[in-house]
Every structure is written in structure tokens, then in C-alpha cells.
Design a protein around this motif. Structure first.
Motif, PDB file in Angstrom:
ATOM      1  N   ALA A   1       0.821  -1.211   0.000  1.00  0.00           N
ATOM      2  CA  ALA A   1       0.000   0.000   0.000  1.00  0.00           C
ATOM      3  C   ALA A   1       0.859   1.267   0.000  1.00  0.00           C
ATOM      4  O   ALA A   1       0.542   2.228  -0.722  1.00  0.00           O
ATOM      5  N   PRO A   2       1.964   1.321   0.785  1.00  0.00           N
ATOM      6  CA  PRO A   2       2.822   2.512   0.710  1.00  0.00           C
ATOM      7  C   PRO A   2       3.377   2.757  -0.697  1.00  0.00           C
ATOM      8  O   PRO A   2       3.568   3.908  -1.103  1.00  0.00           O
ATOM      9  N   THR A   3       3.630   1.670  -1.439  1.00  0.00           N
ATOM     10  CA  THR A   3       4.112   1.842  -2.812  1.00  0.00           C
ATOM     11  C   THR A   3       3.051   2.511  -3.671  1.00  0.00           C
ATOM     12  O   THR A   3       3.351   3.409  -4.474  1.00  0.00           O
ATOM     13  N   VAL A   4       1.796   2.086  -3.512  1.00  0.00           N
ATOM     14  CA  VAL A   4       0.718   2.714  -4.281  1.00  0.00           C
ATOM     15  C   VAL A   4       0.580   4.180  -3.895  1.00  0.00           C
ATOM     16  O   VAL A   4       0.355   5.049  -4.747  1.00  0.00           O
ATOM     17  N   ARG A   5       0.723   4.473  -2.601  1.00  0.00           N
ATOM     18  CA  ARG A   5       0.667   5.879  -2.178  1.00  0.00           C
ATOM     19  C   ARG A   5       1.792   6.676  -2.838  1.00  0.00           C
ATOM     20  O   ARG A   5       1.606   7.832  -3.239  1.00  0.00           O
ATOM     21  N   ALA A   6       2.976   6.059  -2.938  1.00  0.00           N
ATOM     22  CA  ALA A   6       4.101   6.732  -3.603  1.00  0.00           C
ATOM     23  C   ALA A   6       3.783   6.972  -5.073  1.00  0.00           C
ATOM     24  O   ALA A   6       4.126   8.026  -5.631  1.00  0.00           O
ATOM     25  N   TRP A   7       3.118   6.000  -5.719  1.00  0.00           N
ATOM     26  CA  TRP A   7       2.705   6.206  -7.110  1.00  0.00           C
ATOM     27  C   TRP A   7       1.785   7.419  -7.220  1.00  0.00           C
ATOM     28  O   TRP A   7       1.931   8.239  -8.129  1.00  0.00           O
ATOM     29  N   ILE A   8       0.837   7.493  -6.296  1.00  0.00           N
ATOM     30  CA  ILE A   8      -0.120   8.605  -6.318  1.00  0.00           C
ATOM     31  C   ILE A   8       0.607   9.936  -6.152  1.00  0.00           C
ATOM     32  O   ILE A   8       0.311  10.919  -6.842  1.00  0.00           O
ATOM     33  N   ASP A   9       1.585   9.961  -5.250  1.00  0.00           N
ATOM     34  CA  ASP A   9       2.364  11.191  -5.052  1.00  0.00           C
ATOM     35  C   ASP A   9       3.127  11.574  -6.315  1.00  0.00           C
ATOM     36  O   ASP A   9       3.394  12.762  -6.553  1.00  0.00           O
ATOM     37  N   ARG A  10       3.481  10.569  -7.127  1.00  0.00           N
ATOM     38  CA  ARG A  10       4.237  10.826  -8.359  1.00  0.00           C
ATOM     39  C   ARG A  10       3.326  11.094  -9.553  1.00  0.00           C
ATOM     40  O   ARG A  10       3.814  11.308 -10.661  1.00  0.00           O
ATOM     41  N   GLY A  11       2.013  11.067  -9.325  1.00  0.00           N
ATOM     42  CA  GLY A  11       1.104  11.427 -10.412  1.00  0.00           C
ATOM     43  C   GLY A  11       0.181  10.336 -10.888  1.00  0.00           C
ATOM     44  O   GLY A  11      -0.540  10.522 -11.881  1.00  0.00           O
ATOM     45  N   CYS A  12       0.186   9.186 -10.232  1.00  0.00           N
ATOM     46  CA  CYS A  12      -0.719   8.110 -10.633  1.00  0.00           C
ATOM     47  C   CYS A  12      -2.171   8.592 -10.487  1.00  0.00           C
ATOM     48  O   CYS A  12      -2.539   9.165  -9.451  1.00  0.00           O
ATOM     49  N   PRO A  13      -2.995   8.376 -11.492  1.00  0.00           N
ATOM     50  CA  PRO A  13      -4.377   8.879 -11.430  1.00  0.00           C
ATOM     51  C   PRO A  13      -5.216   8.138 -10.390  1.00  0.00           C
ATOM     52  O   PRO A  13      -5.044   6.939 -10.166  1.00  0.00           O
ATOM     53  N   VAL A  14      -6.097   8.864  -9.746  1.00  0.00           N
ATOM     54  CA  VAL A  14      -7.026   8.275  -8.769  1.00  0.00           C
ATOM     55  C   VAL A  14      -8.437   8.740  -9.108  1.00  0.00           C
ATOM     56  O   VAL A  14      -8.640   9.842  -9.615  1.00  0.00           O
ATOM     57  N   GLU A  15      -9.379   7.873  -8.838  1.00  0.00           N
ATOM     58  CA  GLU A  15     -10.777   8.249  -9.015  1.00  0.00           C
ATOM     59  C   GLU A  15     -11.262   9.061  -7.817  1.00  0.00           C
ATOM     60  O   GLU A  15     -12.067   9.979  -7.955  1.00  0.00           O
ATOM     61  N   ARG A  16     -10.740   8.686  -6.653  1.00  0.00           N
ATOM     62  CA  ARG A  16     -11.087   9.426  -5.437  1.00  0.00           C
ATOM     63  C   ARG A  16      -9.903   9.335  -4.491  1.00  0.00           C
ATOM     64  O   ARG A  16      -9.379   8.255  -4.235  1.00  0.00           O
ATOM     65  N   LYS A  17      -9.466  10.487  -4.013  1.00  0.00           N
ATOM     66  CA  LYS A  17      -8.329  10.514  -3.101  1.00  0.00           C
ATOM     67  C   LYS A  17      -8.822  10.293  -1.680  1.00  0.00           C
ATOM     68  O   LYS A  17      -9.807  10.903  -1.244  1.00  0.00           O
ATOM     69  N   GLY A  18      -8.130   9.404  -0.977  1.00  0.00           N
ATOM     70  CA  GLY A  18      -8.553   9.066   0.373  1.00  0.00           C
ATOM     71  C   GLY A  18      -7.999  10.008   1.418  1.00  0.00           C
ATOM     72  O   GLY A  18      -7.151  10.857   1.147  1.00  0.00           O
ATOM     73  N   GLY A  19      -8.504   9.838   2.620  1.00  0.00           N
ATOM     74  CA  GLY A  19      -8.053  10.641   3.743  1.00  0.00           C
ATOM     75  C   GLY A  19      -9.220  11.128   4.568  1.00  0.00           C
ATOM     76  O   GLY A  19     -10.320  11.361   4.039  1.00  0.00           O
ATOM     77  N   HIS A  20      -8.992  11.254   5.887  1.00  0.00           N
ATOM     78  CA  HIS A  20     -10.031  11.733   6.801  1.00  0.00           C
ATOM     79  C   HIS A  20     -11.287  10.869   6.708  1.00  0.00           C
ATOM     80  O   HIS A  20     -12.411  11.370   6.565  1.00  0.00           O
ATOM     81  N   GLY A  21     -11.095   9.559   6.758  1.00  0.00           N
ATOM     82  CA  GLY A  21     -12.218   8.639   6.748  1.00  0.00           C
ATOM     83  C   GLY A  21     -12.728   8.278   5.375  1.00  0.00           C
ATOM     84  O   GLY A  21     -13.640   7.450   5.252  1.00  0.00           O
ATOM     85  N   VAL A  22     -12.170   8.883   4.334  1.00  0.00           N
ATOM     86  CA  VAL A  22     -12.592   8.581   2.965  1.00  0.00           C
ATOM     87  C   VAL A  22     -11.577   7.617   2.354  1.00  0.00           C
ATOM     88  O   VAL A  22     -10.369   7.846   2.431  1.00  0.00           O
ATOM     89  N   SER A  23     -12.057   6.527   1.768  1.00  0.00           N
ATOM     90  CA  SER A  23     -11.153   5.534   1.190  1.00  0.00           C
ATOM     91  C   SER A  23     -10.749   5.933  -0.225  1.00  0.00           C
ATOM     92  O   SER A  23     -11.474   6.638  -0.925  1.00  0.00           O
ATOM     93  N   TYR A  24      -9.566   5.447  -0.622  1.00  0.00           N
ATOM     94  CA  TYR A  24      -9.091   5.688  -1.980  1.00  0.00           C
ATOM     95  C   TYR A  24      -9.917   4.884  -2.974  1.00  0.00           C
ATOM     96  O   TYR A  24     -10.433   3.803  -2.657  1.00  0.00           O
ATOM     97  N   ALA A  25      -9.996   5.392  -4.190  1.00  0.00           N
ATOM     98  CA  ALA A  25     -10.597   4.648  -5.294  1.00  0.00           C
ATOM     99  C   ALA A  25      -9.701   4.836  -6.512  1.00  0.00           C
ATOM    100  O   ALA A  25      -9.422   5.975  -6.913  1.00  0.00           O
ATOM    101  N   LEU A  26      -9.229   3.726  -7.072  1.00  0.00           N
ATOM    102  CA  LEU A  26      -8.331   3.781  -8.226  1.00  0.00           C
ATOM    103  C   LEU A  26      -8.860   2.874  -9.321  1.00  0.00           C
ATOM    104  O   LEU A  26      -9.339   1.763  -9.046  1.00  0.00           O
ATOM    105  N   ASP A  27      -8.765   3.336 -10.555  1.00  0.00           N
ATOM    106  CA  ASP A  27      -9.161   2.538 -11.711  1.00  0.00           C
ATOM    107  C   ASP A  27      -7.941   1.733 -12.150  1.00  0.00           C
ATOM    108  O   ASP A  27      -6.915   2.301 -12.539  1.00  0.00           O
ATOM    109  N   LEU A  28      -8.047   0.408 -12.078  1.00  0.00           N
ATOM    110  CA  LEU A  28      -6.905  -0.449 -12.398  1.00  0.00           C
ATOM    111  C   LEU A  28      -6.390  -0.207 -13.813  1.00  0.00           C
ATOM    112  O   LEU A  28      -5.186  -0.293 -14.063  1.00  0.00           O
TER     113      LEU A  28
END
Length: 205
Positions: free
Chosen positions: A32-59
Motif C-alpha cells: 500500500a505505501p508503494t501505491v501511495r508513492a505512485w499517487i504522489d508521483r502522479g498516478c491517477p485516482v478516481e477518489r483521493k482518500g483521507g479523513h475517513g474517505v477511502s481511496y478509489a483507483l481505476d486499475l
């Protein structure tokens, strides 16, 4: 695990490609930390998680992003290798260590090799300059000898024209000989000083 996912799917089926952070990590066989690192580097997300909201990513989008990243990294590595080869050629010449040899050395061994090559190049350059200086000194000595020989004929010619005595001609010849020798010594001193300066500069480099 595969990055080859169908990108053309009906809109109603798009949701089947959406995963949470942990599921995305499991799909691509990373943490999971690797995926977070991808997101920090620009990996697209459908919904960014945080504060009780879960991440959503299109495979599919994650897979496409990873392919783009891999291609970009491969191109960057190729450019970096090309620059290194060009730099090695410019600094060390055609006898530089081949990159495949450098790859087998530890960083310390490669640094030692490069340091030795640099010293070898400096010594070769210094030797070449010393040879050039020696050749210049020989040429200068030959020219000055010829000039001295011709100048020492001047007193005899002047004595003949002006009717000088043998003693007067000899006195002028001695004086002119001293002047010529002084000029030769001065030229040699200038050459030696330049050679010393070149040597000092090369040693300091």
C-alpha cells in the motif's frame, strides 16, 4: 499480475475496475505505501482518500500510468548512459574504460580507475609540452647561432668602410658578441620561465 487490462469497456462495467488502496496494491503485487508513492508521483485516482474517505483507483488507468512510467524511465536510462559514454570519451579519450567494464567495478574501483586515468592524461600532456618546449629551445638556439654568426661579421664590414684599426674592429666585435650572448640568455630565461609555469599549472590541476 499484469498491466494489460482492457481499456474499452461499457460505461456500466467501468466500476468493476475500481479498487481501493489495499486491493490495488494486491492486484499489482506491491504494498500500500508503494501505491501511495505512485499517487504522489502522479498516478491517477478516481477518489483521493483521507479523513475517513477511502481511496478509489481505476486499475486500467493505473496500469496505463505504470507503462508510461516504465517507458519514460527506460528512455531516461538510455539518455543517461549515452551522456556518460560521451562524457567518458571526451574526458578520457578513445581508450576510456568501456561501460560494460565499469559496470563490473565497485564505485571505489571505478573512482580509482578514473583518478589513475586523469593522472595518466596529465602526465602525457606535461610530457608533450616538455617535448614541445625542448624542440622550441633547439630551434631558438639554432636561429640565434645563425644570427650571432652574421652579426659578428658586421664589425669587419664597418671597419673596412670606416677605416677602423684592427684593435677597434676587435673591440666592437667583442661588444657585439656580449650583446648577442645576453640576448640568447634572455630568450632562454623566458623559455625556461614559461616551461616552469606550465609545469606548475599542470601539477596544480
Amino acid at each position: 499480475m499484469t498491466d494489460d487490462l482492457t481499456t474499452q469497456a461499457p460505461a456500466e462495467d467501468a466500476q468493476q475496475f475500481v479498487r481501493g488502496l489495499a486491493e490495488t496494491a494486491a492486484f499489482f503485487e506491491v504494498t500500500a505505501p508503494t501505491v501511495r508513492a505512485w499517487i504522489d508521483r502522479g498516478c491517477p485516482v478516481e477518489r483521493k482518500g483521507g479523513h475517513g474517505v477511502s481511496y478509489a483507483l481505476d486499475l486500467r488507468k493505473v496500469a496505463a500510468w505504470r507503462r508510461d512510467q516504465a517507458e519514460a524511465e527506460a528512455e531516461a536510462d538510455a539518455r543517461r548512459a549515452e551522456v556518460e559514454e560521451q562524457l567518458r570519451l571526451e574526458l578520457l579519450g578513445p581508450d576510456a574504460m568501456p561501460s560494460e567494464t565499469a559496470d563490473r567495478l565497485t564505485p571505489k574501483q571505478e573512482a580509482d580507475w578514473l583518478r589513475g586515468e586523469r593522472e595518466r592524461i596529465q602526465i602525457a600532456a606535461l610530457r608533450r609540452k616538455l617535448v614541445e618546449a625542448a624542440a622550441l629551445e633547439r630551434d631558438l638556439a639554432r636561429v640565434m647561432a645563425q644570427l650571432s654568426e652574421r652579426l659578428l661579421l658586421v664589425p669587419d664590414e664597418l671597419g673596412r668602410i670606416r677605416g677602423w684599426s684592427d684593435e677597434e674592429v676587435e673591440a666592437v666585435r667583442e661588444k657585439m658578441g656580449d650583446l648577442v650572448n645576453d640576448a640568447i640568455d634572455a630568450a632562454r630565461d623566458v623559455l625556461t620561465a614559461g616551461e616552469t609555469a606550465v609545469t606548475a599549472d599542470d601539477q596544480a590541476a
